[in-house]
Design an enzyme around this catalytic site. Structure first.
Site, PDB file in Angstrom:
ATOM      1  N   LYS A  38      -5.500  64.608 -11.869  1.00 16.79           N
ATOM      2  CA  LYS A  38      -4.869  65.528 -11.604  1.00 16.79           C
ATOM      3  C   LYS A  38      -5.822  66.522 -11.339  1.00 16.79           C
ATOM      4  O   LYS A  38      -6.095  67.263 -10.633  1.00 16.79           O
ATOM      5  CB  LYS A  38      -3.618  66.226 -13.408  1.00 16.79           C
ATOM      6  CG  LYS A  38      -2.943  64.950 -13.069  1.00 16.79           C
ATOM      7  CD  LYS A  38      -1.858  66.051 -14.665  1.00 16.79           C
ATOM      8  CE  LYS A  38      -3.050  66.094 -15.812  1.00 16.79           C
ATOM      9  NZ  LYS A  38      -3.315  64.221 -15.797  1.00 16.79           N
ATOM     10  N   ARG A  79       3.314  71.701 -20.178  1.00 11.43           N
ATOM     11  CA  ARG A  79       3.547  69.847 -20.647  1.00 11.43           C
ATOM     12  C   ARG A  79       4.409  69.158 -21.451  1.00 11.43           C
ATOM     13  O   ARG A  79       4.248  68.143 -21.969  1.00 11.43           O
ATOM     14  CB  ARG A  79       1.907  69.944 -21.531  1.00 11.43           C
ATOM     15  CG  ARG A  79       0.849  68.780 -21.383  1.00 11.43           C
ATOM     16  CD  ARG A  79      -0.009  69.139 -21.667  1.00 11.43           C
ATOM     17  NE  ARG A  79      -0.693  68.276 -22.109  1.00 11.43           N
ATOM     18  CZ  ARG A  79      -2.127  67.634 -21.346  1.00 11.43           C
ATOM     19  NH1 ARG A  79      -2.535  68.511 -20.041  1.00 11.43           N
ATOM     20  NH2 ARG A  79      -2.381  67.159 -21.216  1.00 11.43           N
ATOM     21  N   ARG A 139      -2.642  60.093 -26.553  1.00  8.75           N
ATOM     22  CA  ARG A 139      -2.649  60.566 -25.237  1.00  8.75           C
ATOM     23  C   ARG A 139      -1.525  60.279 -24.650  1.00  8.75           C
ATOM     24  O   ARG A 139      -0.613  61.017 -24.478  1.00  8.75           O
ATOM     25  CB  ARG A 139      -3.738  60.933 -25.027  1.00  8.75           C
ATOM     26  CG  ARG A 139      -4.943  62.210 -25.593  1.00  8.75           C
ATOM     27  CD  ARG A 139      -6.018  62.302 -24.862  1.00  8.75           C
ATOM     28  NE  ARG A 139      -6.364  62.895 -23.880  1.00  8.75           N
ATOM     29  CZ  ARG A 139      -7.408  62.780 -22.612  1.00  8.75           C
ATOM     30  NH1 ARG A 139      -8.621  61.718 -23.603  1.00  8.75           N
ATOM     31  NH2 ARG A 139      -7.284  63.332 -22.104  1.00  8.75           N
TER      32      ARG A 139
END
Ligand code: AP5
Length: 214
Positions: A13, A88, A171
């Site tokens: 990203k 997010r 994560r």
């Protein structure tokens, strides 16, 4: 041009957001970079965020929303931006949609850089990070001219604290649980696009440029 980048940790990203910013003249706004700089400076926000980040958890929405609202209010973000790492969670996406709607605005492109989990841990193990300018070269896929030295600013390259394999796995889990649902959220808004993030960096960028220029 108002763009949101989506994708797993290490999908690319940030790499693509920097290229979009350079080509289309919009600011690259990375919540990860802003938070890391607060951690480095030991600001009140950084001190609160550090333990979450090191553990691979998301920083609470209440802390992140304020910093994004402040950043989007700056002059350089008036005509567009590429958001990297935000939103997010669904509450973050709803807050962004609501904030933009007050001025009749909306996100125009949400771009998911799609990379399977099995590629991510290998990719993250080779990432290097320049704390001075935020560059993220890779020892194999985007090597610097001199090992350990940033090509962009000459700063020293380090390994991010949250790039240890066990933290990367955490994560990834957080991404699937809390961030992946945003793909459906932006599909419903009619702005979702997916690119194959396993291609090389320039090919991924060419696919993104085609989407933005269609
Ligand atoms: P953040 O910094 O946003 O991390 P992330 O989303 O996990 O993404 P990364 O920066 O790790 O990866 P990337 O997709 O940008 O990949 P990159 O381009 O570097 O967030 C970190 C933490 O901050 C979070 O865990 C959370 O705690 C907190 N946080 C941030 N935002 C938050 C929010 N909104 N709410 C709550 N908490 C928040 O690429 C990776 C490597 O691969 C590089 O070395 C690159 O050179 C290489 N590479 C890139 N593309 C390719 C390619 N196509 N082929 C081969 N190699 C490639």
């Amino acid at each position: 041009m108002k763009i949101v980048m989506l994708g797993a940790p290490g999908a690319g990203k940030g790499t693509q957001a920097k290229k979009i910013a350079a080509k289309y003249g919009v600011p690259h706004i990375s919540t990860g970079d802003i938070l890391r700089s607060n951690v480095k400076e030991e600001t009140p926000l950084g001190l609160k965020a550090k333990a979450y980040m090191d553990g691979g958890e998301l920083v609470p929405d209440s802390l992140v929303l304020d910093l994004v609202i402040d950043r989007l209010a700056k002059d350089d973000a008036k005509t567009g931006y590429v958001l990297d790492g935000f939103p997010r969670t669904i509450p973050q996406a709803e807050a962004l949609t609501e904030g933009l709607s007050k001025t009749g605005d909306k996100i125009e492109f949400a771009i998911d850089v799609n990379v399977p989990d099995e590629n991510i841990v290998e990719r993250m193990s080779g990432r290097r990070y320049c704390a001075k300018c935020g560059a993220t070269p890779h020892v194999k896929y985007a090597p610097t001219k001199v090992e350990g030295v940033c090509d962009v600013c000459g700063g020293e390259l380090t390994i991010r604290d949250d790039d240890k394999p066990e933290t990367v796995l955490k994560r990834l889990k957080v991404y699937h649980d809390q961030t992946q649902p945003l793909i459906d959220f932006y599909e419903k808004q009619g702005v979702m696009h997916t690119v194959d993030g396993t291609k090389d960096i320039e090919e991924v960028f060419s696919d993104i440029s085609n989407i933005l220029e269609k």
